[in-house]
Design an enzyme around this catalytic site. Sequence first.
Site, PDB file in Angstrom:
ATOM      1  N   ILE A 151       0.859  -1.182   0.000  1.00  0.00           N
ATOM      2  CA  ILE A 151       0.000   0.000   0.000  1.00  0.00           C
ATOM      3  C   ILE A 151       0.895   1.231   0.000  1.00  0.00           C
ATOM      4  O   ILE A 151       1.797   1.357   0.832  1.00  0.00           O
ATOM      5  CB  ILE A 151      -0.908   0.012   1.242  1.00  0.00           C
ATOM      6  N   LYS A 152       0.628   2.138  -0.921  1.00  0.00           N
ATOM      7  CA  LYS A 152       1.417   3.371  -0.979  1.00  0.00           C
ATOM      8  C   LYS A 152       0.789   4.434  -0.084  1.00  0.00           C
ATOM      9  O   LYS A 152      -0.390   4.761  -0.209  1.00  0.00           O
ATOM     10  CB  LYS A 152       1.515   3.895  -2.416  1.00  0.00           C
TER      11      LYS A 152
END
Length: 955
Positions: A151-152
């Site tokens: 997840i960014k």
Amino acid sequence: MDVDQKPDVGKVANVLRGLEKHGQSPWLDFIQRSFTADGSLKKLVDEDGLKGVTSNPAIFEKAMGYGTDYDDQIKSLLKEHILSPGELYEKLAIDDIRATAKVMHPVFVETKGLDGYVSLEVSPYLAFDTKGTTEEARRLWKEVGRENLMIKIPGTKEGVPAFQEVTSEGISVNVTLLFSLDAYKDVLEAYIKGLEIRHAKGEDISKIASVASFFVSRIDGKIDAEIDRRVKAGDKDAEALKALRGKVAIANAKVAYQHYLDVKKSARWQKLAAAGANPQRLLWASTGTKDKAYSDVLYVDELIGPETVNTIPPATFDAFRDHGKLRESLTEGVKEAKHVIAEQKRLGLDLDGVTKTLVKEGCASFCDAFDKLLGAVAKKQQAILGDRLLEQKANLPGELQAAVKAALEDWRKEGKVRKLWARDASVWTGGDEPKWLKWLDIVGERLSHVSELEAFAQEVKAKGFSDVLLLGMGGSSLGPEVLAETFGKREGFPKLHVLDSTDPQQVRTYERAVDLKKTLFIVSSKSGGTLEPNILKAYFFAAAEKALGKAPGAHFVAVTDPGSHMEDVAKKDGFWKIFYGEKQIGGRFSVLSNFGLVPAAAAGYDVKDFLRSALYSVKNSSASTPPDENTALQLGAILGVAATKFKRDKVTIIASPAIYDLGAWLEQLIAESTGKRGTGLVPIDDETLGAPSVYGNDRVFAYVRLTEKPCPTQEKAIATLIESGQPVVTIDLKNKREVAQTFFHWEFATAVAGSILGIDPFDQPDVEFSKVETKKLTTAFNETGKLPAETPFAKAGNFSFYADAANAKALGTGDAVSILKAHFGRVKAGDYVGILAYIERDLETREWIQSVRLALRDALKVATAAEFGPRFLHSTGQAYKGGPNSGVFLQVTADDAEDVAVPGEKYTFGIVKAAQARGDFDVLSERGRRALRVHISGPLDAGLRELTQAIDKAI
């Protein structure tokens, strides 16, 4: 991307594969469905040693916004679901991420979870929202459900604590938008803390991976531009400045890498490593070369080193394959790199300031890209949905169009639609507006309980009721009235009637229109304490009891808010059912709640279909719909900007004959929501269109058109208005069912207009003042047996004229014509005239009021409102008293041909109506309005004819 290999493919591919020997993993900063589906991505894995994939909104915008890769899936999804652009994008993106994760999974397995990742970014709109970022990271992690997902999360001040928290929960994260050493230090510290928290709980930390995306080339872009500016200006340090050109970004990265190496040696990290922790590798991002003076692989060649990642854009990936050079460059020249950093500081290049600017610009850039992405998705969505959506087109004069465009851009840049959906009071006045926003969610909430309404409809049908008589006022009655007038009687179900008047003649008319023995009465009142529904309930409860010869509770249903007086009454009197409203929805926003749905169900209308239609409008107005595609936002902006910047505050509503009654509902919504604090929009409904010459420059025309049955006369008149330069907004409904969409569309637009007007669109302070004055008068009647005496300032035949001292002085004491002439002589350009008639509202009186208002409009060239009391008190009355002081009012009262007693009270319906008229007039006068009351004695029809003649002569 060029994936066709040259004859010397082995040699070229080895350059990319050779990165592995230096401990660096090449990732690809690119994702596209067709690229994954046709095997091109796998080819890079097999031949070039690709180790991972990153995505961002700009990448998805290019992938989804153009071509037809996604069209089939979009059609399939929209066939099954009603989605916002954001929800649709996410479903598409998650499928892409999963497909990419599948291709990369063998790498994940082979590297034991070090590589093989694909990154998906939390919404860039959440960059400065810790809680929102944390929740979205968890949700996306669960939704995608792939172990090789990262997840960014942006490395903003708000993003870092979110990163730490989700790391402690076992989520792998790519922290993005890092530019400065200090920011990187904070991120690495958060990673370690997150692991420590998890480890202290005895949970596994060996399956968590993380990278810190350190952006490179953008720094040189800023610094080099400043160097060039100063050199061109003849700076005394020109040579020293030129020596730093193209070096600061790489030096910054090398210094960051040294910090990583130092931390890795620490006892604190060694303890985590011993427990199986993976290091948070530095990932070099923004490695495409922007300056043509530099090598196109500069930011790959010079940043090769152990335990790092380089996410490479496609063109740079191809270039490095072709002519990249392998060496462990990252640890070279560290001393020189530190000197470069020191020099930039000495020379005042302000790397710290540049990195802070780049974070802000990066977040804004990703938001811009996300807006474009969602806009592209919304466009495709709307094209595919076609007839299932209402359409809107605005024909605006140039200056107004430009001002609206600027307002929409402000809403986009400031994220105001997202703030609105987040219940942020700063969108309006910073007051208690969030308490009144449940209407935003009510469609979905009612859909989840629609079976209750459907069961009620079948019970009503089974009981064999012939009629449904709704007793209510304002928001409780106007929405149901639209449904009754639009959809009529459905076979096998009772006919829906709506009574919203205390006029005794009208009460008796409705009593005669229904079969009391076979009527279901719906008493509808949010607060339960409003005078009119209570006395109407008392009257019809007694009438039904007499007709049935027994307690009539089984024929009564209440719709009211929990804990209200009406709930107590319904329980005491044994009502068949009680349906509850939402306290956090104001009456005028309640049509899509039980206040509109219960009468709809009773009349046999398909409430599920109705709500599903409304849901399209909800989704099209969502937080994820950019302004360019958000037609409800656009409508609100047009109304708000036209009023505030161009004094076009008369919203003239034209609706196709088959849906004509929408105008009455819109009047209340617009007037009560915006008419306060001396500003607002004045709705003008049911004013037959005239030639352009009868209109001033104070109008915006809203044409709600039923495209399956438009009115040729309206079509011609609207075309003429557009041609003449008047602002016209056309809202096309493909069928009557889309009335449901129209309700939410206008609710949202009104909330937006309220924001632009700078008011709270959810209160109605001046409605209460009239209620207070009415209460005083009815109390006086109960105590004395009569209303307080009043004296006309003039009498003329069957007419008695009343006004406060100031108005009376301005009007004189002559005959009817001279008084009316003086009154209407006070009308100026930009004003409007309101005819407020406290008489029975039937076909004849409606025709009368229309003829008078059109004569006034054509003679005075101003907008006209034609209203019946007391109905309008819960509608446009708010704007007349609290809005702009541009109204000139003629109140019409008359002797009642018959009166009707109110059970349990000394006063009658006629007395209540008289008290309401006087209370209303007193507040208008107290507010300094130009108001005149004329009372007609004797037969009403003759008095109205005589009044028409006097007005005609006066103007």
